[in-house]
Scaffold this motif. Structure first.
Motif, PDB file in Angstrom:
ATOM      1  N   MET A   1       0.843  -1.200   0.000  1.00 55.16           N
ATOM      2  CA  MET A   1       0.000   0.000   0.000  1.00 55.16           C
ATOM      3  C   MET A   1       0.880   1.254   0.000  1.00 55.16           C
ATOM      4  N   SER A   3       2.208   4.847   0.857  1.00 52.99           N
ATOM      5  CA  SER A   3       2.193   5.605   2.111  1.00 52.99           C
ATOM      6  C   SER A   3       2.606   7.054   1.830  1.00 52.99           C
ATOM      7  N   CYS A  21      -7.648  10.260  -0.824  1.00 54.84           N
ATOM      8  CA  CYS A  21      -6.673   9.168  -0.598  1.00 54.84           C
ATOM      9  C   CYS A  21      -7.327   8.006   0.141  1.00 54.84           C
ATOM     10  N   LEU A  22      -8.141   8.339   1.144  1.00 51.24           N
ATOM     11  CA  LEU A  22      -8.705   7.288   1.977  1.00 51.24           C
ATOM     12  C   LEU A  22      -9.737   6.451   1.214  1.00 51.24           C
ATOM     13  N   SER A  25      -7.678   3.614  -0.624  1.00 51.09           N
ATOM     14  CA  SER A  25      -6.824   2.744   0.197  1.00 51.09           C
ATOM     15  C   SER A  25      -5.358   3.156   0.198  1.00 51.09           C
ATOM     16  N   THR A  26      -5.110   4.452   0.270  1.00 50.62           N
ATOM     17  CA  THR A  26      -3.747   4.946   0.425  1.00 50.62           C
ATOM     18  C   THR A  26      -3.559   5.276   1.901  1.00 50.62           C
ATOM     19  N   SER A  27      -2.394   4.984   2.434  1.00 47.57           N
ATOM     20  CA  SER A  27      -2.143   5.268   3.849  1.00 47.57           C
ATOM     21  C   SER A  27      -1.586   6.699   3.991  1.00 47.57           C
ATOM     22  N   ASP A  47      -9.977   6.242  10.750  1.00 47.29           N
ATOM     23  CA  ASP A  47      -9.807   5.406   9.556  1.00 47.29           C
ATOM     24  C   ASP A  47      -8.475   4.696   9.736  1.00 47.29           C
ATOM     25  N   ASN A  49      -6.367   3.806   7.793  1.00 44.59           N
ATOM     26  CA  ASN A  49      -5.283   4.295   6.936  1.00 44.59           C
ATOM     27  C   ASN A  49      -4.906   5.748   7.204  1.00 44.59           C
ATOM     28  N   HIS A  50      -5.467   6.342   8.263  1.00 45.95           N
ATOM     29  CA  HIS A  50      -5.202   7.752   8.541  1.00 45.95           C
ATOM     30  C   HIS A  50      -4.563   7.911   9.916  1.00 45.95           C
ATOM     31  N   THR A  51      -3.367   8.501   9.950  1.00 49.23           N
ATOM     32  CA  THR A  51      -2.713   8.807  11.226  1.00 49.23           C
ATOM     33  C   THR A  51      -2.597  10.313  11.319  1.00 49.23           C
ATOM     34  N   HIS A  70       7.379   6.278   9.476  1.00 44.11           N
ATOM     35  CA  HIS A  70       6.342   5.931   8.490  1.00 44.11           C
ATOM     36  C   HIS A  70       6.892   5.664   7.093  1.00 44.11           C
TER      37      HIS A  70
END
Ligand SMILES: NC(=O)c1ccc[n+]([C@@H]2O[C@H](COP(=O)([O-])OP(=O)(O)OC[C@H]3O[C@@H](n4cnc5c(N)ncnc54)[C@H](O)[C@@H]3O)[C@@H](O)[C@H]2O)c1
Length: 352
Positions: A1, A3, A21-22, A25-27, A47, A49-51, A70
């Motif tokens: 995936m 990032s 992006c979300l 499926s992009t982190s 989410d 995939n979301h930090t 990351h």
């Protein structure tokens, strides 16, 4: 995936980019200082995939840690002080974030990029989201090309121009694969109400005066924020390192016509209210106000990108969004912002 490190992802354009992006499926690691202009809801976005990281791009230790932890494949840089009027009242935060903060980010991106090898190093990109305001005022009938010189006229535009030059210097000197965009005016949902589109739409809905700077005949190219963000995805895939790309819809209208369109869409939502256009008031022009921005976007169009939304359709949707999201507006405005006039230079930092 894939990032990504996104800076300013709680802002108007960065927030739209993160949402896109979300869905694919992009982190995303989203670094944002949460200034007055940020959408606080983004910080709470749940989410996998979301930090979200609450912090400043100028904090080198933090930025270094984020790269190390990351290991992003690319950086999208949206974080900025973004309001021209505020830059007239006090340019110093604009230099701190838009220039110094950006150079800290570039330095740490360079460190990270040098640590990569093979395809990861080859494919790494840092996308600097800048503005057509770096070019200054376009002569009548001239669309700015990427070969035109920068002649910024506001402190905001000067800070963004300086940032583009630093990006260029990091590419030329160290080879860091920086891709730069100069975008026209964006409109869409989740924009802080100091900016023209939400300010006019919200004031019109509430029967408040609609301030138009000067004669209102200044011309702008308007692009829907989703179309801008789609262009940014395209540039990650196909943008040339060291390249500069104009981003605009090609639809250039005067501020007065833009405001009149908003009035028409508000009237459609409130058919029983007095016509919103009757609230238009011409007020003192912005000092140094550029008369015209227009862009030649050949390089971007050459990559296959086209805007998906017409100004009529996108703006009608946008006005409806503000009509239906008054609670969001109240939430972001509550810490002391009352849509007052800013940027006359009368209350400038130098006078305080
Ligand atoms: N809005 C437009 O029409 C437009 C047009 C062309 C280019 N741009 C550029 O696009 C980018 C995004 O613009 P926007 O309209 O979304 O701006 P915005 O003001 O809505 O959002 C900026 C975001 O950056 C964050 N931020 C500010 N300083 C920071 C710092 N030091 N560290 C980390 N985060 C910080 C804020 O909290 C906010 O969430 C900016 O670089 C702007 O110059 C905007």
């Amino acid at each position: 995936m894939q990032s990504l490190l996104v800076t300013g992802g709680a802002g108007f354009i960065g927030g739209c980019f993160v949402r896109q992006c979300l869905t694919s499926s992009t982190s995303v690691v989203n670094l944002d200082k949460l200034t007055y202009a940020a959408n606080p809801d983004v910080a709470e976005l749940r989410d996998a995939n979301h930090t979200f990281v609450h912090g400043d791009i100028g904090d080198g230790d933090l930025v270094r840690r984020l790269f190390a932890t990351h290991q992003p494949d690319a950086v999208f840089h949206f974080a900025a002080e973004s309001h021209v009027d505020r830059s007239i009242d006090d340019p110093t935060p604009f230099v701190a974030t838009n220039v110094t903060g950006w150079v800290v980010l570039l330095r740490e991106a360079l460190r990270h990029w040098k640590s990569l090898s093979g395809a990861r190093r080859e494919d790494f990109r840092i996308i600097n989201v800048s503005t057509d305001e770096v070019y200054g005022t376009a002569a009548a009938a001239h669309d700015f090309t990427v070969a035109d010189p920068f002649r910024p006229n506001s402190p905001y535009a000067a800070s963004k121009a300086a940032a583009v030059h630093f990006g260029r210097a990091f590419f030329q000197t160290y080879g860091l694969p920086v891709v730069t965009t100069t975008s026209s005016n964006n409109y869409g949902p989740f924009q802080f109400p100091e900016k023209l589109t939400p300010l006019i739409a919200l004031n019109a809905m509430q029967g408040r005066p609609l301030p138009v700077y000067g004669d209102g005949l200044q011309q702008r190219d308007w692009i829907h924020v989703e179309d801008h963000c789609l262009a940014l995805h395209q540039l990650l895939a196909a943008g040339v390192p060291g390249g500069l790309y104009n981003v605009g819809s090609g639809r250039v209208v005067s501020n007065l016509d833009f405001v009149s369109m908003i009035c028409q869409f508000v009237d459609e939502l409130q058919p029983d209210a007095a016509p919103a256009a009757s609230l238009i008031e011409h007020v003192t022009d912005r000092p140094g106000h550029d008369r015209r921005y227009a862009l030649d976007t050949s390089e971007l169009r050459g990559l296959g990108w086209r805007p998906q939304l017409s100004l009529e359709e996108g703006l009608r949707r946008t006005v409806r969004w503000y009509f239906e999201h008054r609670e969001w507006v109240e939430k972001v405005e509550s810490p002391g912002y009352g849509r007052q006039r800013l940027g006359l230079g009368e209350d400038s930092a130098a006078d305080r």
